[in-house]
Design a protein around this motif. Sequence first.
Motif, PDB file in Angstrom:
ATOM      1  N   VAL A  57       0.848  -1.188   0.000  1.00 25.81           N
ATOM      2  CA  VAL A  57       0.000   0.000   0.000  1.00 25.81           C
ATOM      3  C   VAL A  57       0.885   1.240   0.000  1.00 25.81           C
ATOM      4  N   GLU A  58       0.296   2.354  -0.426  1.00 23.26           N
ATOM      5  CA  GLU A  58       0.982   3.636  -0.284  1.00 23.26           C
ATOM      6  C   GLU A  58       0.300   4.401   0.839  1.00 23.26           C
ATOM      7  N   ALA A  59       1.100   4.960   1.731  1.00 27.02           N
ATOM      8  CA  ALA A  59       0.584   5.789   2.826  1.00 27.02           C
ATOM      9  C   ALA A  59       0.349   7.197   2.293  1.00 27.02           C
ATOM     10  N   VAL A 117       6.091   5.144   1.576  1.00 28.86           N
ATOM     11  CA  VAL A 117       5.885   6.432   2.233  1.00 28.86           C
ATOM     12  C   VAL A 117       6.500   7.529   1.367  1.00 28.86           C
ATOM     13  N   ASN A 118       5.736   8.592   1.136  1.00 31.92           N
ATOM     14  CA  ASN A 118       6.248   9.731   0.371  1.00 31.92           C
ATOM     15  C   ASN A 118       7.191  10.560   1.229  1.00 31.92           C
ATOM     16  N   VAL A 119       8.319  10.920   0.651  1.00 34.24           N
ATOM     17  CA  VAL A 119       9.287  11.728   1.391  1.00 34.24           C
ATOM     18  C   VAL A 119       9.471  13.047   0.642  1.00 34.24           C
ATOM     19  N   LEU A 149      10.453   3.943   0.183  1.00 37.70           N
ATOM     20  CA  LEU A 149      10.387   5.407   0.250  1.00 37.70           C
ATOM     21  C   LEU A 149      10.219   5.951  -1.161  1.00 37.70           C
ATOM     22  N   GLU A 150       9.266   6.868  -1.328  1.00 36.76           N
ATOM     23  CA  GLU A 150       9.005   7.465  -2.644  1.00 36.76           C
ATOM     24  C   GLU A 150       9.633   8.855  -2.707  1.00 36.76           C
ATOM     25  N   LEU A 151      10.534   9.011  -3.677  1.00 37.70           N
ATOM     26  CA  LEU A 151      11.230  10.289  -3.867  1.00 37.70           C
ATOM     27  C   LEU A 151      10.837  10.864  -5.224  1.00 37.70           C
ATOM     28  N   LEU A 179      10.902   6.047  -7.597  1.00 36.81           N
ATOM     29  CA  LEU A 179      10.888   7.393  -8.151  1.00 36.81           C
ATOM     30  C   LEU A 179       9.442   7.721  -8.512  1.00 36.81           C
ATOM     31  N   ASP A 180       8.851   8.645  -7.749  1.00 39.00           N
ATOM     32  CA  ASP A 180       7.429   8.986  -7.863  1.00 39.00           C
ATOM     33  C   ASP A 180       7.198   9.963  -9.017  1.00 39.00           C
ATOM     34  N   ASP A 181       5.981   9.961  -9.550  1.00 36.86           N
ATOM     35  CA  ASP A 181       5.564  10.940 -10.570  1.00 36.86           C
ATOM     36  C   ASP A 181       6.536  10.965 -11.745  1.00 36.86           C
ATOM     37  N   LEU A 200      10.041   2.652 -10.581  1.00 34.94           N
ATOM     38  CA  LEU A 200       9.560   3.909 -11.136  1.00 34.94           C
ATOM     39  C   LEU A 200       8.039   3.908 -11.039  1.00 34.94           C
ATOM     40  N   LYS A 201       7.468   5.063 -10.753  1.00 37.73           N
ATOM     41  CA  LYS A 201       6.013   5.164 -10.783  1.00 37.73           C
ATOM     42  C   LYS A 201       5.614   6.099 -11.914  1.00 37.73           C
ATOM     43  N   ILE A 202       4.902   5.568 -12.903  1.00 41.99           N
ATOM     44  CA  ILE A 202       4.430   6.393 -14.023  1.00 41.99           C
ATOM     45  C   ILE A 202       3.384   7.356 -13.490  1.00 41.99           C
ATOM     46  N   ALA A 236       2.096   1.722 -12.372  1.00 38.95           N
ATOM     47  CA  ALA A 236       1.279   2.736 -13.031  1.00 38.95           C
ATOM     48  C   ALA A 236       0.337   3.334 -11.988  1.00 38.95           C
ATOM     49  N   GLU A 237       0.358   4.646 -11.863  1.00 38.35           N
ATOM     50  CA  GLU A 237      -0.495   5.347 -10.901  1.00 38.35           C
ATOM     51  C   GLU A 237      -1.782   5.819 -11.571  1.00 38.35           C
ATOM     52  N   GLY A 238      -2.819   5.985 -10.797  1.00 41.59           N
ATOM     53  CA  GLY A 238      -4.042   6.601 -11.313  1.00 41.59           C
ATOM     54  C   GLY A 238      -4.806   5.746 -12.304  1.00 41.59           C
TER      55      GLY A 238
HETATM   56 MG    MG Z   1       3.646   8.751  -3.948  1.00 43.06          MG
END
Ligand code: MG
Length: 286
Positions: A57-59, A117-119, A149-151, A179-181, A200-202, A236-238
């Motif tokens: 999960v993502e917090a 967790v987003n940092v 950790l999401e950077l 690597l977020d976004d 990587l997160k698209i 893949a996000e969203g």
């Molecule tokens: Mg994130």
Amino acid sequence: EAKAAGRNTLRFFDPAMQALVAERTALEADLRHGLQRHELVVYYQRVVDAQRRTVGVEALVRWRHPQRGLVSPMDFIPIAEQTGLIIPLGQWVLEVACRQLAQWAESPATAMQSIAVNVSARQFRHPEFAQQVQALLRKTGANPQRLKLELTESLLLSDTQDAILKMTELQKVGVGFSLDDFGTGYSSLSYLKLLPLQQLKIDQSFVRDVLTDPNDAAIARTVLALGKSLGFGVVAEGVETEGQREFLLQNGCTLFQGYLFGRPCPVDELSLPDQPSKGEAPTWVI
Ligand code: MG
Ligand code: C2E
Ligand code: MG
Ligand code: MG
């Protein structure tokens, strides 16, 4: 003279600007109190594999404001960044996530789940960041292998050497990095390879119109191919529709996050695992 007074005078008397500054100041004071009054809450959104099994999960933090209602992180994370409140806020989110991991570790049904967790940049740049994360892991007993950790690209670009040191230190104890976004910033492909990243997160802005916009489709395909050739997992996000999932799956995507699989929700509304895992255990990193 009017000219000399110029910009400052104009800005000072601009009612819209003044209202904005007042609103921001109020929100800042509110946030400080909100942290103390335990108004912040961590929601979780599932990440699933190709078989729709939840791998983690993502917090995602929310603020239950007594008057404003549920406030989006988009409205208060930037203020927390600017004021430095992100340091205690970020530490708190990390601690909640680590405690959750320690609790999930007690049951075989949930022990495999990871939490991302987003940092934020300011939090990561803190000289003690790596030590603080390790201290939290020790204090809570959470398995570092389950913490991601999401950077963001801009964070990594601002001081790449320092980032590599911190990431390497944490990676040694088992913490993973995403690597977020991805695609919204200014990554150079050469430095991507230098960073100790696993994933990587698209960004969701490319997923939204992936079926109708040929440019977005090309970007999504390229990120998936890049992840594959550099050995990164790609999330893949969203993802909101079966059509989007299908397109991404056809192009090699193995991990998905989005309203199609579940919205962010309080921990007691998450049902984990959603499906009994048969055969090989689902994994976050491919
Ligand atoms: Mg994130
Ligand atoms: P993010 O890390 O990129 O998180 C993904 C965002 O996409 C979340 O927004 C999530 O609710 C939203 N989302 C997920 N699935 C879908 C979907 O299918 N459709 C659409 N339209 N949106 C979807 P959220 O929760 O509002 O968070 C926004 C951003 O705030 C996050 O973006 C992250 O950058 C930041 N944030 C959230 N929690 C934290 C935190 O604890 N610390 C820090 N530093 N930043 C945080
Ligand atoms: Mg993102
Ligand atoms: Mg985002």
